[in-house]
Design a protein around this motif. Structure first.
Motif, PDB file in Angstrom:
ATOM      1  N   ALA A 189     -11.287  -2.473   2.936  1.00 40.62           N
ATOM      2  CA  ALA A 189     -10.203  -2.383   3.912  1.00 40.62           C
ATOM      3  C   ALA A 189     -10.146  -0.981   4.487  1.00 40.62           C
ATOM      4  CB  ALA A 189      -8.854  -2.736   3.271  1.00 40.62           C
ATOM      5  N   VAL A 190      -9.626  -0.906   5.714  1.00 38.11           N
ATOM      6  CA  VAL A 190      -9.392   0.373   6.392  1.00 38.11           C
ATOM      7  C   VAL A 190      -7.924   0.414   6.801  1.00 38.11           C
ATOM      8  CG1 VAL A 190      -9.961   1.807   8.380  1.00 38.11           C
ATOM      9  CG2 VAL A 190     -11.747   0.446   7.295  1.00 38.11           C
ATOM     10  N   HIS A 191      -7.296   1.559   6.611  1.00 40.95           N
ATOM     11  CA  HIS A 191      -5.882   1.718   6.974  1.00 40.95           C
ATOM     12  C   HIS A 191      -5.701   2.968   7.821  1.00 40.95           C
ATOM     13  CE1 HIS A 191      -4.531  -1.425   4.177  1.00 40.95           C
ATOM     14  NE2 HIS A 191      -5.477  -0.962   3.373  1.00 40.95           N
ATOM     15  N   VAL A 192      -4.878   2.833   8.848  1.00 40.27           N
ATOM     16  CA  VAL A 192      -4.545   3.948   9.731  1.00 40.27           C
ATOM     17  C   VAL A 192      -3.024   4.031   9.815  1.00 40.27           C
ATOM     18  CG1 VAL A 192      -4.689   4.856  12.081  1.00 40.27           C
ATOM     19  CG2 VAL A 192      -6.670   3.707  11.062  1.00 40.27           C
ATOM     20  N   TYR A 193      -2.492   5.247   9.705  1.00 37.76           N
ATOM     21  CA  TYR A 193      -1.051   5.488   9.733  1.00 37.76           C
ATOM     22  C   TYR A 193      -0.738   6.407  10.915  1.00 37.76           C
ATOM     23  CZ  TYR A 193      -2.049   3.973   4.986  1.00 37.76           C
ATOM     24  OH  TYR A 193      -2.525   3.279   3.896  1.00 37.76           O
ATOM     25  N   ALA A 253       4.900   3.057   8.102  1.00 33.18           N
ATOM     26  CA  ALA A 253       3.928   1.999   7.860  1.00 33.18           C
ATOM     27  C   ALA A 253       2.846   2.045   8.928  1.00 33.18           C
ATOM     28  CB  ALA A 253       4.618   0.643   7.860  1.00 33.18           C
ATOM     29  N   GLY A 254       1.650   1.652   8.531  1.00 34.53           N
ATOM     30  CA  GLY A 254       0.535   1.707   9.460  1.00 34.53           C
ATOM     31  C   GLY A 254      -0.036   0.346   9.756  1.00 34.53           C
ATOM     32  N   CYS A 255      -1.357   0.298   9.958  1.00 41.54           N
ATOM     33  CA  CYS A 255      -2.032  -0.943  10.309  1.00 41.54           C
ATOM     34  C   CYS A 255      -3.387  -0.962   9.623  1.00 41.54           C
ATOM     35  CB  CYS A 255      -2.180  -1.060  11.824  1.00 41.54           C
ATOM     36  SG  CYS A 255      -2.983   0.356  12.606  1.00 41.54           S
ATOM     37  N   ALA A 256      -3.998  -2.133   9.578  1.00 40.94           N
ATOM     38  CA  ALA A 256      -5.278  -2.313   8.892  1.00 40.94           C
ATOM     39  C   ALA A 256      -6.287  -2.929   9.851  1.00 40.94           C
ATOM     40  CB  ALA A 256      -5.094  -3.177   7.658  1.00 40.94           C
ATOM     41  N   PRO A 257      -6.887  -2.137  10.717  1.00 39.00           N
ATOM     42  CA  PRO A 257      -7.878  -2.677  11.647  1.00 39.00           C
ATOM     43  C   PRO A 257      -9.167  -3.038  10.910  1.00 39.00           C
ATOM     44  CG  PRO A 257      -7.834  -0.295  11.799  1.00 39.00           C
ATOM     45  CD  PRO A 257      -6.724  -0.678  10.866  1.00 39.00           C
ATOM     46  N   GLY A 258      -9.982  -3.825  11.532  1.00 36.07           N
ATOM     47  CA  GLY A 258     -11.255  -4.185  10.924  1.00 36.07           C
ATOM     48  C   GLY A 258     -12.265  -3.054  10.958  1.00 36.07           C
ATOM     49  N   PRO A 296      -9.694   9.478  10.512  1.00 34.84           N
ATOM     50  CA  PRO A 296      -9.774   8.267  11.328  1.00 34.84           C
ATOM     51  C   PRO A 296      -9.062   8.452  12.662  1.00 34.84           C
ATOM     52  CG  PRO A 296      -9.144   7.723   9.078  1.00 34.84           C
ATOM     53  CD  PRO A 296      -9.074   9.205   9.194  1.00 34.84           C
ATOM     54  N   ALA A 297      -9.639   7.924  13.717  1.00 40.87           N
ATOM     55  CA  ALA A 297      -9.034   8.049  15.044  1.00 40.87           C
ATOM     56  C   ALA A 297      -7.614   7.497  15.028  1.00 40.87           C
ATOM     57  CB  ALA A 297      -9.874   7.296  16.071  1.00 40.87           C
ATOM     58  N   GLY A 298      -6.673   8.301  15.500  1.00 46.60           N
ATOM     59  CA  GLY A 298      -5.280   7.887  15.582  1.00 46.60           C
ATOM     60  C   GLY A 298      -4.491   8.018  14.302  1.00 46.60           C
ATOM     61  N   ASP A 299      -5.112   8.472  13.233  1.00 52.93           N
ATOM     62  CA  ASP A 299      -4.419   8.548  11.945  1.00 52.93           C
ATOM     63  C   ASP A 299      -3.570   9.811  11.852  1.00 52.93           C
ATOM     64  OD1 ASP A 299      -4.104   7.462   9.167  1.00 52.93           O
ATOM     65  OD2 ASP A 299      -4.946   9.414   8.643  1.00 52.93           O
ATOM     66  N   ARG A 300      -2.292   9.640  11.613  1.00 56.97           N
ATOM     67  CA  ARG A 300      -1.351  10.746  11.381  1.00 56.97           C
ATOM     68  C   ARG A 300      -1.408  11.803  12.486  1.00 56.97           C
ATOM     69  NH1 ARG A 300      -3.388   9.117   6.295  1.00 56.97           N
ATOM     70  NH2 ARG A 300      -1.772   8.562   4.787  1.00 56.97           N
ATOM     71  N   ARG A 301      -1.443  11.324  13.721  1.00 54.49           N
ATOM     72  CA  ARG A 301      -1.357  12.230  14.869  1.00 54.49           C
ATOM     73  C   ARG A 301       0.097  12.458  15.275  1.00 54.49           C
ATOM     74  NH1 ARG A 301      -5.946  12.647  18.142  1.00 54.49           N
ATOM     75  NH2 ARG A 301      -4.664  14.040  19.428  1.00 54.49           N
ATOM     76  N   LEU A 304       1.081  -3.371  -9.185  1.00 49.99           N
ATOM     77  CA  LEU A 304       1.372  -2.694  -7.928  1.00 49.99           C
ATOM     78  C   LEU A 304       0.288  -2.986  -6.896  1.00 49.99           C
ATOM     79  CD1 LEU A 304       2.467   0.842  -9.191  1.00 49.99           C
ATOM     80  CD2 LEU A 304       3.885  -1.177  -8.773  1.00 49.99           C
ATOM     81  N   PRO A 305       0.663  -3.110  -5.629  1.00 50.79           N
ATOM     82  CA  PRO A 305      -0.342  -3.289  -4.570  1.00 50.79           C
ATOM     83  C   PRO A 305      -0.927  -1.949  -4.147  1.00 50.79           C
ATOM     84  CG  PRO A 305       1.840  -3.321  -3.609  1.00 50.79           C
ATOM     85  CD  PRO A 305       2.035  -3.181  -5.097  1.00 50.79           C
ATOM     86  N   MET A 306      -2.069  -1.989  -3.497  1.00 52.37           N
ATOM     87  CA  MET A 306      -2.715  -0.757  -3.043  1.00 52.37           C
ATOM     88  C   MET A 306      -1.869  -0.016  -2.020  1.00 52.37           C
ATOM     89  SD  MET A 306      -5.393   1.041  -3.689  1.00 52.37           S
ATOM     90  CE  MET A 306      -6.827   0.081  -4.199  1.00 52.37           C
ATOM     91  N   ALA A 307      -0.962  -0.714  -1.340  1.00 52.80           N
ATOM     92  CA  ALA A 307      -0.137  -0.062  -0.318  1.00 52.80           C
ATOM     93  C   ALA A 307       0.650   1.116  -0.876  1.00 52.80           C
ATOM     94  CB  ALA A 307       0.821  -1.079   0.301  1.00 52.80           C
ATOM     95  N   ARG A 308       0.955   1.100  -2.175  1.00 56.53           N
ATOM     96  CA  ARG A 308       1.702   2.217  -2.757  1.00 56.53           C
ATOM     97  C   ARG A 308       0.975   3.553  -2.578  1.00 56.53           C
ATOM     98  NH1 ARG A 308       5.697   1.291  -6.672  1.00 56.53           N
ATOM     99  NH2 ARG A 308       6.668  -0.732  -6.245  1.00 56.53           N
ATOM    100  N   PHE A 309      -0.347   3.503  -2.476  1.00 58.70           N
ATOM    101  CA  PHE A 309      -1.141   4.735  -2.470  1.00 58.70           C
ATOM    102  C   PHE A 309      -1.577   5.160  -1.075  1.00 58.70           C
ATOM    103  CE2 PHE A 309      -1.502   2.611  -6.531  1.00 58.70           C
ATOM    104  CZ  PHE A 309      -1.129   3.622  -7.400  1.00 58.70           C
ATOM    105  N   ARG A 310      -1.278   4.360  -0.066  1.00 54.54           N
ATOM    106  CA  ARG A 310      -1.498   4.691   1.338  1.00 54.54           C
ATOM    107  C   ARG A 310      -2.899   5.285   1.598  1.00 54.54           C
ATOM    108  NH1 ARG A 310       2.965   4.605   4.406  1.00 54.54           N
ATOM    109  NH2 ARG A 310       2.281   6.324   5.725  1.00 54.54           N
ATOM    110  N   PRO A 311      -3.950   4.547   1.183  1.00 49.94           N
ATOM    111  CA  PRO A 311      -5.303   5.054   1.419  1.00 49.94           C
ATOM    112  C   PRO A 311      -5.767   4.792   2.841  1.00 49.94           C
ATOM    113  CG  PRO A 311      -5.426   2.901   0.395  1.00 49.94           C
ATOM    114  CD  PRO A 311      -3.948   3.242   0.501  1.00 49.94           C
TER     115      PRO A 311
END
Length: 277
Positions: free
Chosen positions: A8-12, A18-23, A32-37, A179-186
């Motif tokens: 999985a890939v996550h961008v915040y 909360a962010g999104c999980a693009p393919g 990552p492009a657009g991450d934490r800008r 716990l789900p992986m979302a807790r760690f915001r990777p």
């Protein structure tokens, strides 16, 4: 690791929201492009995160094609925010450094202030190539980072999460797990590795993009925040303190700096290029 892959890939787009999980996502030198800008600051310019404001977990930011974002949250009308012109910059104060940023419009400030019940301003990182260097402990000259805490990317593995959840199940707050992986915001989640194998990596490749491992990620109270409800518990910090402590740091995941740029995609193979000595 012949069968290891990018799960999985996550961008915040907004730090701590909360962010999104693009393919797939393009990896730039600063992450990552657009991450934490984008990021929130208080009236004094101090960074606002989920640490004091767990309710931020309920605010979602989706990237727009022009670099702007679309905000949504329970009880709030969605709001689209455009990239502000870098006419004048404001100073945002992190715990260990300062960075220049550009303020969004008043409507964006009001949207977040009303939602959080306290005055905040939304700011944008206009030039990640020069605004903020990577944490000096492991950064190299010219390496920069977005509004992420210290490094461009965070990688975690499903096997290590499974191992951690097994330890939580044996502890005094077993009812909080798994716990789900979302807790760690990777940013990148890998599958097909051995538990805690990432502790021994020095360089890896995801697809055609290579990365340098800098140091394990020290975890904070944000990991105890349910990202769906904004409620806090005790885990995983209680269990990390017993099993994944290094000095005063509780560790889960590894911080990365890109060595090359390119696009990484879910399903890409993962290769270990160099093990730590």
């Amino acid at each position: 690791m012949p069968n290891s892959l990018l799960h999985a890939v996550h961008v915040y787009p907004v730090k701590s929201a909360a962010g999104c999980a693009p393919g797939e996502v393009r990896v730039e030198p600063w992450g990552p492009a657009g991450d934490r800008r984008w990021m929130l600051v208080d009236p004094a310019g101090k960074v606002v995160t989920q640490r004091p404001q767990p309710r931020l977990a309920l605010a979602r930011a989706e990237p727009l094609p022009d670099g702007g974002i679309r905000l949504s949250a329970p009880g709030r009308e969605p709001l689209s925010v455009t990239v502000p012109e870098p006419v004048a910059t404001a100073v945002a104060q992190f715990p260990k450094d300062k960075v220049e940023a550009v303020e969004a419009d008043a409507e964006a400030h009001a949207w977040f202030s009303d939602f959080l019940g306290t005055e905040v301003r939304l700011v944008h990182l206009d030039d990640p190539a020069r605004r903020r260097p990577v944490a000096p402990k492991h950064g190299r000259p010219g390496e920069t980072v977005s509004f992420a805490d210290a490094y461009p990317l965070l990688v975690t593995t499903l096997s290590s999460l499974d191992a951690l959840n097994s330890l939580i199940a044996q502890g005094d707050h077993a009812d909080e797990g798994p716990l789900p992986m979302a807790r760690f915001r990777p940013n990148a989640v890998l599958d097909g590795t051995a538990p805690w194998a990432e502790d021994g990596w020095k360089r890896i490749a995801i697809g055609d993009v290579t990365f340098r491992i800098t140091e394990p990620c020290a975890r904070c109270v944000v990991t105890t925040t349910d990202q769906r409800t904004a409620q806090r518990g005790k885990e995983p910090l209680r269990t990390l303190a017993r099993h994944r402590r290094s000095g005063d740091k509780l560790l889960f995941g590894q911080n990365l700096v890109p060595e090359t740029t390119g696009t990484i995609r879910v399903g890409d193979p993962v290769r270990i290029l160099e093990q730590a000595s």
